[in-house]
Design a protein around this motif. Structure first.
Motif, mmCIF file in Angstrom:
data_model
loop_
_atom_site.group_PDB
_atom_site.id
_atom_site.type_symbol
_atom_site.label_atom_id
_atom_site.label_comp_id
_atom_site.label_asym_id
_atom_site.label_seq_id
_atom_site.Cartn_x
_atom_site.Cartn_y
_atom_site.Cartn_z
ATOM 1 N N GLN A 136 73.117 20.605 15.564
ATOM 2 C CA GLN A 136 73.568 21.999 15.819
ATOM 3 C C GLN A 136 73.645 22.126 17.295
ATOM 4 O O GLN A 136 72.568 21.850 18.157
ATOM 5 N N GLN A 137 74.698 22.500 17.809
ATOM 6 C CA GLN A 137 74.606 22.681 19.422
ATOM 7 C C GLN A 137 74.257 24.055 19.886
ATOM 8 O O GLN A 137 75.097 24.923 19.322
ATOM 9 N N THR A 138 73.266 24.120 20.534
ATOM 10 C CA THR A 138 72.879 25.531 20.803
ATOM 11 C C THR A 138 72.837 25.574 22.624
ATOM 12 O O THR A 138 72.386 26.707 22.917
ATOM 13 N N LEU A 139 72.871 24.457 23.261
ATOM 14 C CA LEU A 139 72.667 24.386 24.459
ATOM 15 C C LEU A 139 74.126 24.388 25.484
ATOM 16 O O LEU A 139 74.034 24.439 26.650
ATOM 17 N N THR A 140 75.121 24.433 24.768
ATOM 18 C CA THR A 140 76.418 24.385 25.482
ATOM 19 C C THR A 140 76.690 25.027 26.653
ATOM 20 O O THR A 140 77.145 24.671 27.960
ATOM 21 N N GLU A 141 76.050 26.197 26.693
ATOM 22 C CA GLU A 141 76.460 27.458 27.669
ATOM 23 C C GLU A 141 75.236 27.506 28.661
ATOM 24 O O GLU A 141 75.290 28.272 29.581
ATOM 25 N N TYR A 142 74.358 26.720 28.495
ATOM 26 C CA TYR A 142 73.034 26.988 29.376
ATOM 27 C C TYR A 142 73.047 26.032 30.450
ATOM 28 O O TYR A 142 73.642 24.819 30.269
ATOM 29 N N SER A 143 72.555 26.475 31.546
ATOM 30 C CA SER A 143 72.460 25.613 32.820
ATOM 31 C C SER A 143 71.126 24.511 32.490
ATOM 32 O O SER A 143 70.127 24.993 31.698
ATOM 33 N N GLU A 144 70.784 23.908 33.416
ATOM 34 C CA GLU A 144 69.688 23.026 33.348
ATOM 35 C C GLU A 144 68.546 23.651 33.598
ATOM 36 O O GLU A 144 67.427 23.684 32.774
ATOM 37 N N ALA A 145 68.509 24.641 34.558
ATOM 38 C CA ALA A 145 67.466 25.685 34.685
ATOM 39 C C ALA A 145 67.135 26.418 33.413
ATOM 40 O O ALA A 145 65.988 26.794 33.197
ATOM 41 N N ASP A 146 68.154 26.979 32.839
ATOM 42 C CA ASP A 146 68.043 27.577 31.414
ATOM 43 C C ASP A 146 67.362 26.970 30.454
ATOM 44 O O ASP A 146 66.492 27.202 29.740
ATOM 45 N N VAL A 147 67.939 25.717 30.317
ATOM 46 C CA VAL A 147 67.229 24.614 29.272
ATOM 47 C C VAL A 147 65.922 24.499 29.540
ATOM 48 O O VAL A 147 64.816 24.636 28.789
ATOM 49 N N ALA A 148 65.535 24.287 30.712
ATOM 50 C CA ALA A 148 63.875 24.213 31.328
ATOM 51 C C ALA A 148 63.178 25.446 30.779
ATOM 52 O O ALA A 148 61.952 25.424 30.132
ATOM 53 N N GLN A 149 63.875 26.369 30.944
ATOM 54 C CA GLN A 149 62.998 27.797 30.698
ATOM 55 C C GLN A 149 62.845 27.886 29.241
ATOM 56 O O GLN A 149 61.758 28.255 28.484
ATOM 57 N N LEU A 150 63.772 27.618 28.305
ATOM 58 C CA LEU A 150 63.890 27.656 26.892
ATOM 59 C C LEU A 150 62.639 26.528 26.237
ATOM 60 O O LEU A 150 62.169 26.737 25.511
ATOM 61 N N LEU A 151 62.565 25.396 27.055
ATOM 62 C CA LEU A 151 61.537 24.586 26.727
ATOM 63 C C LEU A 151 60.135 24.757 27.194
ATOM 64 O O LEU A 151 59.169 24.119 26.754
ATOM 65 N N GLY A 152 60.165 25.875 28.150
ATOM 66 C CA GLY A 152 58.826 26.272 28.738
ATOM 67 C C GLY A 152 58.311 25.324 29.790
ATOM 68 O O GLY A 152 56.969 24.883 29.990
ATOM 69 N N ILE A 153 59.339 24.554 30.400
ATOM 70 C CA ILE A 153 58.819 23.492 31.384
ATOM 71 C C ILE A 153 59.136 24.201 32.715
ATOM 72 O O ILE A 153 59.953 24.877 33.248
ATOM 73 N N ASP A 154 58.098 24.173 33.793
ATOM 74 C CA ASP A 154 57.988 24.697 34.949
ATOM 75 C C ASP A 154 59.333 24.255 35.827
ATOM 76 O O ASP A 154 59.609 25.036 36.572
#
Length: 339
Positions: A136-154
């Motif tokens: 299931q594709q959920t990250l298509t519209e997110y930037s790398e920084a956005d993905v990091a935030q979603l994953l709780g990565i600093d």
């Protein structure tokens, strides 16, 4: 009159018993039939699908002989096979209908897999995830920084923060869940190796170890060389020598790299060019595997300060610049002889 009535009752009883055993045998024969497939097949059961609909799906695919009566009897004699569960399942050749239905009831879904190779980049991971039709594709519209935030990565940059290996998943799992698992596995491995590292390494944090591991990953694919390659970089760091490793130059060039490094590229002042900067680059340059992480924290004890490709798949290691220059000339001679 009474005898005739008793005889009629007996006939009815015999007929009922015979009908029962006929129904049982018909149902058992129906369940015992093997699926008409010659290779593994996937079947997807959506939520709310009934037993009859599941049987119809298999019949429509010509995997199963249609038998409306047996289908009706099945619910009565085998109620435990009726509560099938939603999911995607793999049916194997030779599997009986009964075993197939038991699989659908069990909920043991087929495990798809996605493999990320050691030395790959986060951009390649995103492409692999996006191209996988079973996720299931959920990250298509997110930037790398956005993905990091979603994953709780600093870290806003995610390079190197996932463990490269094969991950299994069921159909419809979210792409971000794969990344979350890969990040957790990387953290567990890195924490373990950091706790068992050699003393007095010029690495202040596990993240620095990860940066070095990514460089080792890009420099050699030969397991027997990893600890020696690590020793070269550790020795250079201890002597405050620049690492001067081509993979960091390539990473700093980004999309401009077209398979060749020019002299101007070696002199270009990017934050990753270890011919220009001192110490390690700011982030990893690739996803490292367990062997490279372990090598970064447990280098071979050596006096090597240089290495270069031999031209035969491995590397030649040198302790002095003079030795290294001879190894470089030998490598160039091997390359010219093949042209």
């Amino acid at each position: 009159m009474i005898k005739k009535l008793l005889a009629l009752i007996l006939v009815i009883i015999v007929f009922a018993i015979a009908s029962y055993f006929y129904a049982v045998k018909k149902t058992n024969d129906y369940l015992a039939q093997p699926l008409l497939i010659t290779e593994p097949q996937l079947i997807t059961i959506h939520g709310g699908t009934s037993l009859n609909r599941a049987l119809a799906l298999m019949t429509d695919q010509a995997w199963l002989a249609d038998d409306p009566l047996a289908t009706k009897l099945l619910r009565r004699f085998y109620p435990e096979l009726t509560p099938i569960r939603a999911g995607t399942y793999q049916l194997q050749p030779g599997l009986s209908l009964q075993d197939s239905l038991a699989l659908l009831v069990s909920g043991r879904e087929f495990q798809f897999s996605i493999t990320f190779i050691e030395g790959s980049r986060f951009s390649e991971w995103r492409a692999s995830l996006a191209q996988n039709p079973n996720l299931q594709q959920t990250l298509t519209e997110y930037s790398e920084a956005d993905v990091a935030q979603l994953l709780g990565i600093d870290n806003a940059k995610l390079e190197g923060l996932f463990l490269a290996e094969t991950y299994h998943f069921t159909k419809g799992e979210k792409d971000i869940d794969i990344l979350r698992r890969a990040h957790r596995k990387l953290n567990r491995l890195l924490e373990h190796e950091w706790e068992h590292r050699q003393p007095d390494l010029p690495l202040k944090t596990p993240y620095e170890a990860l940066i070095l591991a990514s460089i080792i990953e890009k420099e050699t694919a030969i397991d027997a060389e990893r600890e020696r390659v690590s020793s070269v970089f550790i020795n250079r760091l201890n002597k405050r020598m620049r690492l001067q490793t081509d993979p960091t130059v390539i990473y700093g060039m980004g999309d401009r790299y077209q398979g060749r490094i020019r002299r101007a590229d070696l002199r270009e002042a990017t934050e990753y060019n270890t011919y220009v900067i001192n110490g390690l680059p700011p982030t990893p340059i690739a996803m490292a595997g367990p062997a490279s992480i372990k090598a970064a924290l447990n280098p071979e004890q050596s006096d090597y300060l240089y290495f270069v490709a031999s031209g035969h798949g491995d590397h030649v290691f040198s302790k002095t610049l003079a030795e290294h220059n001879r190894a470089v000339r030998a490598y160039l001679q091997v390359i010219r002889s093949r042209q």
